[in-house]
Design an enzyme around this catalytic site. Structure first.
Site, PDB file in Angstrom:
ATOM      1  N   GLN A 331       0.836  -1.188   0.000  1.00 37.44           N
ATOM      2  CA  GLN A 331       0.000   0.000   0.000  1.00 37.44           C
ATOM      3  C   GLN A 331       0.882   1.253   0.000  1.00 37.44           C
ATOM      4  OE1 GLN A 331      -2.087  -0.935   3.748  1.00 37.44           O
ATOM      5  NE2 GLN A 331      -1.506   1.090   4.479  1.00 37.44           N
ATOM      6  N   GLY A 357      10.073  21.401  14.506  1.00 36.34           N
ATOM      7  CA  GLY A 357      10.983  22.006  15.474  1.00 36.34           C
ATOM      8  C   GLY A 357      10.956  21.281  16.797  1.00 36.34           C
ATOM      9  N   ASP A 396       2.417  23.848  11.871  1.00 38.26           N
ATOM     10  CA  ASP A 396       2.722  24.498  13.141  1.00 38.26           C
ATOM     11  C   ASP A 396       4.237  24.544  13.277  1.00 38.26           C
ATOM     12  OD1 ASP A 396       2.044  25.296  16.072  1.00 38.26           O
ATOM     13  OD2 ASP A 396       3.442  23.615  16.288  1.00 38.26           O
ATOM     14  N   ASP A 398       7.409  25.212  15.970  1.00 39.41           N
ATOM     15  CA  ASP A 398       7.728  25.235  17.400  1.00 39.41           C
ATOM     16  C   ASP A 398       9.198  25.640  17.540  1.00 39.41           C
ATOM     17  OD1 ASP A 398       8.188  24.780  20.064  1.00 39.41           O
ATOM     18  OD2 ASP A 398       7.215  22.827  20.101  1.00 39.41           O
ATOM     19  N   GLU A 400      12.009  27.140  19.605  1.00 40.83           N
ATOM     20  CA  GLU A 400      12.376  27.389  20.999  1.00 40.83           C
ATOM     21  C   GLU A 400      13.835  27.830  21.091  1.00 40.83           C
ATOM     22  OE1 GLU A 400      11.104  24.181  23.597  1.00 40.83           O
ATOM     23  OE2 GLU A 400       9.381  23.747  22.334  1.00 40.83           O
ATOM     24  N   TYR A 468       3.696  25.917  30.705  1.00 40.95           N
ATOM     25  CA  TYR A 468       4.107  24.811  31.565  1.00 40.95           C
ATOM     26  C   TYR A 468       5.626  24.766  31.532  1.00 40.95           C
ATOM     27  CZ  TYR A 468       3.506  22.868  26.849  1.00 40.95           C
ATOM     28  OH  TYR A 468       3.510  22.682  25.498  1.00 40.95           O
ATOM     29  N   TRP A 606       0.145  19.042  25.931  1.00 37.33           N
ATOM     30  CA  TRP A 606       1.275  18.164  25.631  1.00 37.33           C
ATOM     31  C   TRP A 606       1.220  17.005  26.603  1.00 37.33           C
ATOM     32  CZ3 TRP A 606       4.985  18.025  21.873  1.00 37.33           C
ATOM     33  CH2 TRP A 606       6.012  17.096  22.064  1.00 37.33           C
TER      34      TRP A 606
END
Length: 626
Positions: A331, A357, A396, A398, A400, A468, A606
């Site tokens: 597949q 990221g 998205d 991310d 940091e 957090y 998360w």
């Protein structure tokens, strides 16, 4: 995001991989039905017994994926079918599946294979192919067993009409949209036009405009048009226009509610044995609006695959598959991407973003900021790869952290994030989601002050504010403190390290509240060697954890170290010499109320695998956001 075992060092089992024989395109890519459906008994009865639709599922510039669907609209079974059509010069069929395709010049013929020739009344069969060339031309002169593809008549000596111009949309509201198009031509004259929404006829009109009412707010629709001549023959369908109705509430086009987003990690399928199916069996899939798939890598200023085996190559047995169907060796797509596709089929409201990221892989953003357009191009080409384009609804990032220090330090400048988000929005367009996970450092002169988050927000649907990991056992001797305080409190180790101060600073900088999501950790952080129950005690190091010291899933802590108190809107627990802080259903409920009172767009967490098997934390978020 939470920093479990560094992902670059993960080993993967299984070395034998099946070769890809063809690309699979996105179901949410450009919808281009080019003929209605085809007849299939004898030519005399085919016109009233079957139809056929052509769907252009995706286009990657030098090629495309097409699909024909045949539907039996009669009362008796059809035993075989043959579709014929013309492509413009330079456009053709490369590889095909579930049909035998041949051609003479630009005229193409597709016949059923042995197993799919019989079509019961009301049933449909489809076959697909990888097209060569630009794929921009329509499939014309379609017949099935010699009859018209839409079930209409074929009149000798009377040519069918041409394709109308692709419609344009105007006067879009929450529940309606006005469509206009250029007229088709015909040697005998045009009678009227069929207006198709998402491939189905919704109206037949005599003019070249139509206002579609009764739509849903904040929803995507695709419109095409086809003409009928005075003999009721139909011509090819026009190009498509995508319409997104206004309204819907929240910050996401299409959800109609507050965003409730969870991160799903690619590495969770290994030691954690957590798979997309768990989102279904836990009940969580029915209570979320979005999934961020983490992570893709950022290397050399470009978006790259994070873990190819987990992402799209890992074969799933029936017991671990969302729909209970095992993967086959040949597949075209497997792994978590295919499982997400199956989850979206079961829960069509869920939108999936690919997150790039994270803590470990943010080092490449600095180079990306040097050429944002090239970075955006690489990300778009990867997210919209025809093998999995239908899986993802956007991207998205991310980072940091922009112009600040995380695992490494960045000096790209305060406008670097804005440049990247602007380039991503330009490339991905208005119909894709573009979001970013950002710091929650609300201290004076802290990370929020070092980048233009308000400027970058102009190109984004929302920010995932990582409220957090404010405190943890990286400060081995303490003081003990909750890692996700909602507000400040007497004795907090660092001013500005709490959710309320972070949100307030982002608002003051000019970020709309509706573009801010409150972050929740589905885990706790803890110390050992602690004698004091209340926050502020000393410690000797990180408390033992299942996967790494100092961090543990909620599903473990709720039983191994039950809550002994609350502070600043979150819970803490002192058991033996260990001290942990974590959110519970009760504290999450309070945080969701706070988020709504602040006018935030919703919340995110998360990550899924930290929750209980029945998804009690996801339930708390869902209930709190209503």
């Amino acid at each position: 995001m939470s920093t479990e075992t560094p992902r670059r060092t993960r080993f993967r089992l299984g070395s034998g991989r099946a070769t890809r024989s063809r690309a699979v395109a996105g179901l949410t890519a450009l919808l281009l039905p080019l003929a209605a459906m085809v007849g299939m008994a004898s030519p005399a009865e085919a016109a009233t017994s079957a139809t056929a639709t052509y769907l252009k599922k995706s286009d990657w510039g030098t090629g495309f994926e097409g699909q024909w669907t045949v539907k039996n609209t009669g009362t008796t079974s059809l035993s075989s079918w043959t579709i014929e059509w013309d492509f413009p010069s330079g456009t053709g069929v490369g590889s095909a599946w579930d049909a035998t395709v041949t051609h003479t010049g630009n005229h193409w013929t597709a016949k059923n294979v042995g197993w799919n020739g019989t079509v019961a009344p009301g049933a449909s069969v489809s076959f697909g192919f990888n097209g060569t060339g630009s794929g921009s031309g329509a499939a014309t002169n379609c017949t099935l067993n010699g009859a018209s593809c839409d079930g209409g008549p074929t009149v000798p000596g009377d040519n069918p009409p041409s394709a109308p111009g692709a419609p344009t949309a105007s006067n879009i509201t929450d529940t309606s949209a006005k469509l206009s198009w250029a007229a088709a031509t015909d040697d005998k004259g045009i009678k009227n036009y069929d207006v198709l929404r998402d491939g189905a006829v919704v109206a037949t009109v005599t003019g070249t405009t139509y206002t579609n009412t009764g739509l849903s707010a904040g929803t995507d629709y695709s419109y095409t048009v086809q003409a009928r001549d005075t003999a009721d023959q139909t011509g090819p369908v026009s190009g498509a226009v995508k319409v997104h109705t206004t309204g819907g509430g929240g910050t996401d086009p299409g959800t109609g509610s507050k965003v409730n987003l969870g991160y799903f990690t690619d590495w969770g399928v290994y030691g954690r044995n957590y798979h997309v199916k768990n989102l279904n069996t836990s009940g969580s899939a029915a209570k979320i609006t979005h999934i961020n798939y983490a992570f893709g890598n950022v290397q050399g200023g470009k978006c790259t695959i994070g873990d190819s085996y987990a992402d799209y190559d890992m074969a799933y047995t029936a017991d671990k598959s969302v729909d209970g169907v095992a993967d086959t060796w040949d597949q075209p797509l497997r792994g978590s991407f295919n499982q997400l596709r199956k989850l979206k089929a079961k829960y069509p409201n869920i939108k999936v973003l690919w997150s790039f990221g994270g803590w470990t892989w943010s080092g490449g953003f600095g180079q990306a900021a040097q050429n944002p357009a090239a970075f955006a191009e690489s990300c778009y080409n990867l997210v919209e790869d025809p093998r999995w384009a239908d899986v993802f609804d956007g991207i998205d990032i991310d980072w940091e952290y922009p112009n600040a220090c995380g695992l490494t330090c960045d000096s790209s400048g305060p406008d670097a994030l804005k440049k990247i988000t602007s380039a991503l929005r330009t490339k991905f367009g208005s119909n894709n989601l573009v979001t970013a996970a950002i710091t929650a450092d609300g201290s004076a002169g802290g990370k929020i002050d070092l980048a233009d988050y308000a400027g970058a927000a102009q190109s984004l649907n929302w920010y995932n504010v990582m409220t957090y990991d404010f405190f943890g056992a990286w400060d081995a001797k303490g003081p003990t403190a909750p890692h996700s305080p909602l507000t400040s409190y007497s004795g907090i180790p660092k001013a500005g390290f709490n959710s309320a101060d972070a949100i307030a600073k982002l608002k003051a900088q000019g970020v709309p509240a509706s573009k801010l999501l409150l972050g929740i950790g589905f885990y706790g952080r803890g110390w050992t060697g602690v004698t004091q129950d209340a926050p502020g005690g000393t410690a000797t190091g990180a408390a033992p954890g299942t996967y790494e010291a100092g961090i543990e899933d909620y599903k473990v802590l709720k039983n191994s170290c039950p809550v002994t108190g609350t502070v600043a809107g979150t819970a803490y627990a002192h058991c033996g010499t260990n001290w942990w802080s974590y959110d519970t259903p009760a504290t999450i409920g309070s945080k969701m109320t706070w988020a709504k009172n602040q006018g935030l767009g919703g919340a995110f967490f998360w990550e899924f695998s930290g929750d209980t098997s029945n998804g009690e934390l996801v339930s708390a978020m869902n209930n709190g956001l209503k």
